[in-house]
Design a protein around this motif. Structure first.
Motif, PDB file in Angstrom:
ATOM      1  N   ILE A 160      34.531  49.258  36.332  1.00  0.00           N
ATOM      2  CA  ILE A 160      34.060  48.309  37.301  1.00  0.00           C
ATOM      3  C   ILE A 160      33.597  46.902  36.587  1.00  0.00           C
ATOM      4  CG2 ILE A 160      32.243  48.034  38.698  1.00  0.00           C
ATOM      5  CD1 ILE A 160      31.734  51.027  38.618  1.00  0.00           C
ATOM      6  N   VAL A 161      34.049  45.760  37.297  1.00  0.00           N
ATOM      7  CA  VAL A 161      33.701  44.457  36.625  1.00  0.00           C
ATOM      8  C   VAL A 161      32.890  43.960  37.720  1.00  0.00           C
ATOM      9  CG1 VAL A 161      34.935  42.321  36.101  1.00  0.00           C
ATOM     10  CG2 VAL A 161      36.211  44.371  35.742  1.00  0.00           C
ATOM     11  N   LYS A 162      31.837  43.420  37.069  1.00  0.00           N
ATOM     12  CA  LYS A 162      30.772  42.676  38.058  1.00  0.00           C
ATOM     13  C   LYS A 162      31.482  41.441  38.623  1.00  0.00           C
ATOM     14  CE  LYS A 162      26.377  43.523  35.803  1.00  0.00           C
ATOM     15  NZ  LYS A 162      25.289  42.765  35.074  1.00  0.00           N
ATOM     16  N   GLY A 166      26.848  42.087  41.594  1.00  0.00           N
ATOM     17  CA  GLY A 166      26.768  43.191  40.506  1.00  0.00           C
ATOM     18  C   GLY A 166      27.776  43.968  40.621  1.00  0.00           C
ATOM     19  N   PHE A 167      27.333  45.402  40.181  1.00  0.00           N
ATOM     20  CA  PHE A 167      28.367  46.253  40.012  1.00  0.00           C
ATOM     21  C   PHE A 167      28.575  47.230  41.300  1.00  0.00           C
ATOM     22  CE2 PHE A 167      27.035  46.868  35.261  1.00  0.00           C
ATOM     23  CZ  PHE A 167      28.403  46.475  34.844  1.00  0.00           C
ATOM     24  N   ALA A 188      32.138  46.059  44.310  1.00  0.00           N
ATOM     25  CA  ALA A 188      33.049  46.414  42.981  1.00  0.00           C
ATOM     26  C   ALA A 188      33.017  47.672  42.658  1.00  0.00           C
ATOM     27  CB  ALA A 188      32.186  45.533  41.902  1.00  0.00           C
ATOM     28  N   ALA A 189      32.096  48.512  42.715  1.00  0.00           N
ATOM     29  CA  ALA A 189      32.415  49.902  42.622  1.00  0.00           C
ATOM     30  C   ALA A 189      33.012  50.623  43.478  1.00  0.00           C
ATOM     31  CB  ALA A 189      30.789  50.701  42.460  1.00  0.00           C
ATOM     32  N   GLU A 190      32.927  50.497  44.712  1.00  0.00           N
ATOM     33  CA  GLU A 190      33.769  50.773  45.799  1.00  0.00           C
ATOM     34  C   GLU A 190      35.471  50.603  45.712  1.00  0.00           C
ATOM     35  OE1 GLU A 190      32.727  51.571  50.209  1.00  0.00           O
ATOM     36  OE2 GLU A 190      33.734  49.494  50.260  1.00  0.00           O
ATOM     37  N   SER A 223      25.979  47.452  29.019  1.00  0.00           N
ATOM     38  CA  SER A 223      27.432  47.295  29.178  1.00  0.00           C
ATOM     39  C   SER A 223      27.708  45.905  29.777  1.00  0.00           C
ATOM     40  CB  SER A 223      27.803  48.254  30.376  1.00  0.00           C
ATOM     41  OG  SER A 223      27.464  49.505  30.200  1.00  0.00           O
ATOM     42  N   GLY A 224      27.008  44.805  29.939  1.00  0.00           N
ATOM     43  CA  GLY A 224      27.420  43.601  30.174  1.00  0.00           C
ATOM     44  C   GLY A 224      28.228  43.445  31.568  1.00  0.00           C
ATOM     45  N   GLN A 225      29.336  42.720  31.581  1.00  0.00           N
ATOM     46  CA  GLN A 225      30.182  42.414  32.711  1.00  0.00           C
ATOM     47  C   GLN A 225      31.117  43.509  33.213  1.00  0.00           C
ATOM     48  OE1 GLN A 225      29.514  39.559  34.575  1.00  0.00           O
ATOM     49  NE2 GLN A 225      27.877  39.377  33.021  1.00  0.00           N
TER      50      GLN A 225
END
Length: 505
Positions: A160-162, A166-167, A188-190, A223-225
């Motif tokens: 996942i990339v922010k 966000g995530f 982003a997660a979906e 984890s950052g971005q």
């Protein structure tokens, strides 16, 4: 050779359906009938699941061998203090599945290759020897003993990339280590493939089983971005619960991964393949085989090879832990058409972080058919009048010499047997894909010399037992099998097993 248990006196052993309150389903289990002897040492059980992790510079901690004369892959030794011992693997266990692949009836070499390709983590489904023998006696050789997940029902490894939102998920939790994700619609997660209602299992290769909510929040923030999550949807959770399967990372399929291994198919040109293989330490400090000096316009460059790629497999078979000479031998054995699986530095870092083998996420790695009709060449030293290497003794007519290097774990990949009459020592088993097979050894070949010493005397076994301490390569002088007419002088059961070939894993 192991002797199969006599089942003539075990008629009271039956297959019954019992209600398992833990799983909430009726499931078949092997059990003893009402009149069984309470002191019977056979403790029947269902398949067990052993999730093994390979520590840096070490093996999984067990040795595997194929039983001679019967199907099956048997754990012949478990090393103390290793992952295999800690996870309950036992000597005599039969390997039924590697990750989600049923392997009980697969070729031995395929099973070894699957286990090695899964390093540094592998999930083994095993069944104790006595339970396996009873099940086969009652259900037949074709009965399905191994539970597996259905098609498309697998944990997911999602990267996942922010974005501006966000995530794209929030976390709810129950008891310690039990976390579920609530997704933002279109977030982003979906988009990365996280299913609705997914349970969170790992963050960047680290299990959250013992995390508190605060520890998990800190881990995600660090984890950052971008972050890589191992998750299981409700359907996966339920099916694993019913089957008793652990929600293990080696079962996962990749979703939106930032990088993948690359499979390169090379056909040798007049100037060779056009690359240099060098052994050196990688980004993580582990030794590996790296590809350099990729020449423009030659087959390697045309196939997509990049300087600095790490070699992870030859013809689909992992080269992790192999020395430089053995890796070169495996490439040479492919002949003029070679299939190499490689990862660039970015992919190397990613798969090292998530602690999974890149080969679990690679496409088909089988090399295309060679135009000559054979995709490999024998690593056999043959008589050559123009060869002026006086260190190689002459080979009489009807015999040949083979030079072998040990594979991972020190095994040469063959088995010797001896008889009281006729030629004393002969090859009774050759492990497919092993060093002996690549050197051209065949079942029935008669051994004339070992490292320059003739065999056929009373001290043969003493000398052979010292071979593991000898410096490689192992030089064997072999008689052509057809010259001896082996079937005529080896009566059934006359061979005495000496050293069953096994692979350390």
């Amino acid at each position: 050779m192991e002797k199969a248990a006599d089942l003539q006196d075990t008629a009271s052993l039956t297959l019954k359906f019992k209600f398992n309150p833990k799983l909430g389903i009726d499931n078949p289990v092997l059990s003893l009938a009402e009149d069984h002897n309470p002191y019977d040492p056979w403790s029947l059980e269902r398949p067990r699941f052993c999730l093994l992790s390979k520590e840096e510079g070490k093996s999984f901690g067990f040795h595997l061998q194929q039983e001679l004369g019967r199907a099956g892959h048997v754990v012949c030794r478990v090393d103390p203090g290793t992952s295999a011992q800690r996870q309950g693997l036992q000597e005599g266990d039969r390997i039924l599945a590697v990750n989600n692949d049923v392997v009980e009836h697969e070729d031995y070499a395929v099973v070894v290759r699957r286990i090695r390709a899964s390093s540094p983590r592998v999930l083994l489904t095993v069944l104790a020897r006595h339970a396996h023998d009873v099940a086969r006696a009652q259900l037949g050789e074709d009965a399905h003993l191994c539970p597996t997940l259905g098609p498309g029902v697998r944990p997911r490894l999602c990267h996942i990339v922010k974005d501006e939102g966000g995530f794209g998920f929030s976390v709810t939790h129950g008891n310690q280590g039990l976390f579920w994700l609530v997704l933002s619609t279109g977030g982003a997660a979906e988009r990365a493939g996280v299913p609705p209602g997914a349970r969170l299992l790992e963050v960047n290769g680290v299990s959250v089983e013992k995390f508190t909510h605060n520890q998990l929040t800190r881990k995600l923030w660090q984890s950052g971005q971008q972050v890589t999550l191992l998750v299981a949807g409700p359907e996966v959770e339920e099916q694993c619960r019913q089957l008793g399967l652990p929600l293990a990372a080696p079962l996962a399929e990749g979703w939106a991964l930032p990088t993948k291994p690359r499979c390169l198919h090379l056909e040798k040109g007049p100037q060779g393949f056009g690359f240099l293989l060098r052994e050196e330490k990688g980004l993580d400090g582990r030794p590996g085989q790296f590809l350099w000096e990729v020449d423009p316009g030659l087959p390697a460059k045309k196939a997509g090879m990049q300087a600095g790629d790490r070699l992870v497999a030859v013809a689909g078979e992992s080269v992790e832990g192999l020395g430089h000479e053995e890796t070169v031998s495996r490439i040479q054995a492919q002949g003029s058409c070679v299939s190499l699986t490689v990862v660039d530095p970015e992919a190397d870092r990613f798969f090292s972080m998530v602690r999974l083998s890149p080969l679990l996420f690679s496409e088909n790695t089988e090399a295309p058919a060679s135009p000559q009709g054979s995709s490999s060449t024998s690593l056999v030293e043959t008589e050559n009048p123009s060869l002026e290497d006086t260190s190689v003794p002459s080979v009489p007519l009807g015999s040949r010499q083979c030079f072998l290097y040990p594979g991972p774990g020190g095994s040469y990949g063959f088995r010797l047997s001896c008889v009281a009459s006729g030629p004393r020592l002969f090859i009774s088993q050759v492990t497919p894909g092993g060093s002996a097979a690549r050197a051209g050894l065949q079942v029935g070949d008669v051994i004339l010399e070992v490292n320059g010493y003739p065999v056929g005397g009373q001290n043969d076994l003493d000398r052979l037992q010292q071979l593991p301490e000898a410096e490689p390569p192992l030089c064997l002088k072999l008689a052509v099998r057809s010259l001896w007419g082996l079937e005529a002088w080896i009566p059934p059961g006359a061979a005495e097993d000496w050293a069953l070939a096994s692979d350390q894993l």
